[in-house]
Design an enzyme around this catalytic site. Sequence first.
Site, PDB file in Angstrom:
ATOM      1  CB  CYS A   7      77.657  64.361  24.279  1.00  0.00           C
ATOM      2  SG  CYS A   7      76.203  65.022  23.272  1.00  0.00           S
ATOM      3  CG  HIS A  38      79.432  67.544  21.676  1.00  0.00           C
ATOM      4  ND1 HIS A  38      79.115  66.321  21.597  1.00  0.00           N
ATOM      5  CD2 HIS A  38      80.343  67.915  22.212  1.00  0.00           C
ATOM      6  CE1 HIS A  38      80.232  65.658  22.258  1.00  0.00           C
ATOM      7  NE2 HIS A  38      81.056  66.704  22.774  1.00  0.00           N
ATOM      8  CG  HIS A  47      83.853  65.925  24.660  1.00  0.00           C
ATOM      9  ND1 HIS A  47      83.393  66.085  23.525  1.00  0.00           N
ATOM     10  CD2 HIS A  47      85.330  65.908  24.897  1.00  0.00           C
ATOM     11  CE1 HIS A  47      84.580  65.979  22.897  1.00  0.00           C
ATOM     12  NE2 HIS A  47      85.713  66.010  23.828  1.00  0.00           N
TER      13      HIS A  47
END
Length: 218
Positions: free
Chosen positions: A111, A163, A180
């Site tokens: 990510c 994240h 993402h």
Amino acid sequence: MKKRVLVYILFVTTFFTLQSCVSNYVVSNNQTYKTDAKFASVNIKAVSNNSNNKGQRVLASMSNTNDEIKRSAIENAIMHSNTIDNILSEAESYLGTPYRYGGTSRSGIDCSAFVLSVFGVAAGMDLPRVAADQSQEGEAVERTELQKGDLVFFSHRRGRISHVGIVEEVTPEGKIKFIHAATSKGVMVSSLDDNYWGPKFQFAKRIVKENTLSVLNN
């Protein structure tokens, strides 16, 4: 006797001289006497014209400055819009790329490397490598104020940022979609309102701002 005559003559002469001087500067009963007003008028007019010219130059300079400010604002807005479009275009070109922890290429990417690569190519920005450090960049943005290109950060445990994604769309209803690199399906588009990501959302940051772009391009 002679002295008296001389004194009388001197008195009369002085009286008429003074009267003549006064009459040069007095206007009475709408009768204008001879004065130096003509010369005074010429001098005042010249000064007035000069003052007006200076005023016009100042106004012209202010107008030019305002035009320059407006032009600069428009250019920055266009530059900002183009940069956001480039970021999203670059991000969408990764769709379907598999997730790989520690990966930094289109053959496999995580990510934070995804965000790092997209912003580096599309905006010329050098962001930190990991999501926690990326979350320290930019300006905090309320969820209700999110725009395309903003970064959204998530936590899987104990509030630690683990994240990151890029806002791809904000619908008229206020729904937020972000792109993402997810562990399950690789680079994909998700909703900030879904049951999985909604509860994990922590905050958002705006990395690309108009004033930042003007500095980067100067």
